[in-house]
Design an enzyme around this catalytic site. Structure first.
Site, PDB file in Angstrom:
ATOM      1  N   TYR A  12       8.409  -2.250  10.721  1.00  0.00           N
ATOM      2  CA  TYR A  12       7.541  -1.674   9.679  1.00  0.00           C
ATOM      3  C   TYR A  12       8.231  -0.451   9.068  1.00  0.00           C
ATOM      4  CZ  TYR A  12       3.203   0.345   7.709  1.00  0.00           C
ATOM      5  OH  TYR A  12       2.244   0.873   6.880  1.00  0.00           O
ATOM      6  N   ASP A  68       0.835  -1.214   0.000  1.00  0.00           N
ATOM      7  CA  ASP A  68       0.000   0.000   0.000  1.00  0.00           C
ATOM      8  C   ASP A  68       0.867   1.261   0.000  1.00  0.00           C
ATOM      9  OD1 ASP A  68       0.829  -0.565   2.608  1.00  0.00           O
ATOM     10  OD2 ASP A  68      -1.044   0.111   3.540  1.00  0.00           O
ATOM     11  N   SER A  88      -8.525  -5.177  11.783  1.00  0.00           N
ATOM     12  CA  SER A  88      -8.975  -3.784  11.670  1.00  0.00           C
ATOM     13  C   SER A  88     -10.159  -3.435  12.552  1.00  0.00           C
ATOM     14  CB  SER A  88      -9.295  -3.427  10.229  1.00  0.00           C
ATOM     15  OG  SER A  88      -8.223  -2.721   9.705  1.00  0.00           O
ATOM     16  N   ASP A 134      -7.620  -0.170   5.182  1.00  0.00           N
ATOM     17  CA  ASP A 134      -8.540  -0.646   6.215  1.00  0.00           C
ATOM     18  C   ASP A 134      -9.873   0.094   6.167  1.00  0.00           C
ATOM     19  OD1 ASP A 134      -6.263  -1.987   6.840  1.00  0.00           O
ATOM     20  OD2 ASP A 134      -6.000  -1.101   8.833  1.00  0.00           O
TER      21      ASP A 134
END
Ligand code: ADP
Ligand code: MG
Length: 358
Positions: free
Chosen positions: A203, A19, A105, A151
């Site tokens: 991340y 993404d 989510s 999400d």
């Protein structure tokens, strides 16, 4: 007047860690959802209630002023005010069956339910995409979680029997048929319960690896890279990260094409290849996810992969209805053998996105 909205959690079928490189993702909305019931109250406070807890904050609160779970509610109020809405005192009651913190989510479900209910209560008439943007701003700019658009878009725009093909470059979307029951298939979600430390740091590292690879190719993101470009990425780690992103975007396109042709049983190889790529090239899997995937495949799953950011959370497995019990048993016995807590396993149903329920 009381307004109630329900908004679902989501699972990402394929398109992981792409993404933020302007890639394509293919999530679907779950049947599990969060409902938000909104009512006006006198004064300039918002009183939010969930899971037996109550938290009150000023309607005019700014980022940093509300912490913990209520920040997700305060973030939606703040984002609406920031867009020019006049928000009065409110009572907001939340109820949810979305597993919290499992990568399904629950945060977007909460934000989208609150955003939809407030939009109706205040007669703002916001479109689903505008509501998803408000919900995302709550998460990014108020709570401070640097997540992509997937999400909230999946929670707002999901349709039953479909997955949502989302282009993260321009937020354009297309519904892709994903009729599991009609094909005699079950998509199992396997919640490993694993939570590894320093997920945020890893991340950020993966994002900067991808940025470095794109920069070396003279591109702003890897979306525009071509396979022949790869050897020009000199750092071996950056090259493997880029390899994952590029191959994953191609897999999303392949899966969408197969699903468009009405052949959901045939996407298994792409799901499993996604896992291998995330495990070996992107290095975001973990023992619990690998064990769930390996056990599912050994018991006859058509394909299986980790889903979500990695280092814990959930795996998914595409299974013929007749093999569900064998897959569940094989996963649980693999966990038992290693002395791990049993996984939570449930069948995911591609469901309708956020909507008003009262
Ligand atoms: P995920 O979105 O994968 O479930 P996150 O860490 O993004 O995990 O969001 C989980 C957080 O969202 C929880 O720790 C809590 O603060 C908040 N949250 C989600 N659902 C609820 C709920 N029903 N009630 C209160 N807080 C919730
Ligand atoms: Mg979340």
């Amino acid at each position: 007047m009381t307004v109630r909205w329900a908004a679902p959690g989501r699972v990402n079928l394929i398109g992981e860690h792409v993404d933020y490189q302007d890639g394509l993702v293919l999530p679907f909305a779950l049947a599990q959802h969060t409902s938000a019931t909104v009512e006006r109250r006198a004064g300039d406070q918002v009183v939010a209630r969930s899971r037996g807890q109550e938290n009150a904050f000023a309607v005019s609160s700014s980022p940093g002023e509300v912490e913990g779970w209520a920040a997700y509610v305060a973030g939606v109020v703040w984002a609406l005010r920031d867009e020019g809405a006049a928000v009065p005192g409110l009572t907001i009651d939340l109820d949810s069956d979305v597993p919290v913190g499992a990568g399904l989510s629950s945060s977007a479900a909460l934000e989208c339910a609150v955003a939809g209910a407030l939009s109706d209560e205040l007669d703002l008439g916001l479109s689903p995409t505008a509501l998803a943007t408000i919900a995302r701003r709550a998460e990014n700019d108020y709570v401070g979680a640097p997540t992509g658009a997937m999400d909230q878009m999946a929670s707002m725009l999901g349709e039953s029997g479909h997955a949502l093909l989302l282009d993260c470059r321009d937020l354009s979307t297309r519904q892709v048929p994903f009729d599991l029951s009609g094909a005699g298939l079950t998509l199992l979600v396997i919640d490993t319960h694993a939570e590894h430390s320093n997920v945020g740091g890893a991340y950020a590292d993966r994002r900067s690896d991808c940025e470095a690879a794109a920069a070396q190719l003279g591109l702003s993101t890897l979306r525009d890279a071509e396979v022949g470009d790869l050897p020009r990425v000199t750092d071996a780690v950056h090259r493997r990260r880029a390899q994952h992103v590029m191959s994953e975007i191609a897999r999303v396109q392949e899966v969408a094409t197969i699903l468009d042709a009405g052949r959901p049983a045939d996407i298994g190889a792409q799901l499993s290849a996604s896992h291998v790529s995330l495990r070996d090239d992107f290095e975001v899997s973990c023992d619990e996810l690998d064990a769930a995937v390996d056990a599912a495949l050994a018991a006859g799953a058509l394909g299986a992969r980790m889903t979500g950011g990695g280092f814990g959370g959930c795996a998914i497995a595409l299974v013929r209805d007749g093999d569900v019990t064998a897959v569940e048993q094989r996963v649980q016995s693999a966990y038992d053998r290693r002395g791990w807590r049993a996984a939570d396993i449930f069948a995911a149903t591609p469901s309708h996105g956020a909507h008003r329920v009262g």
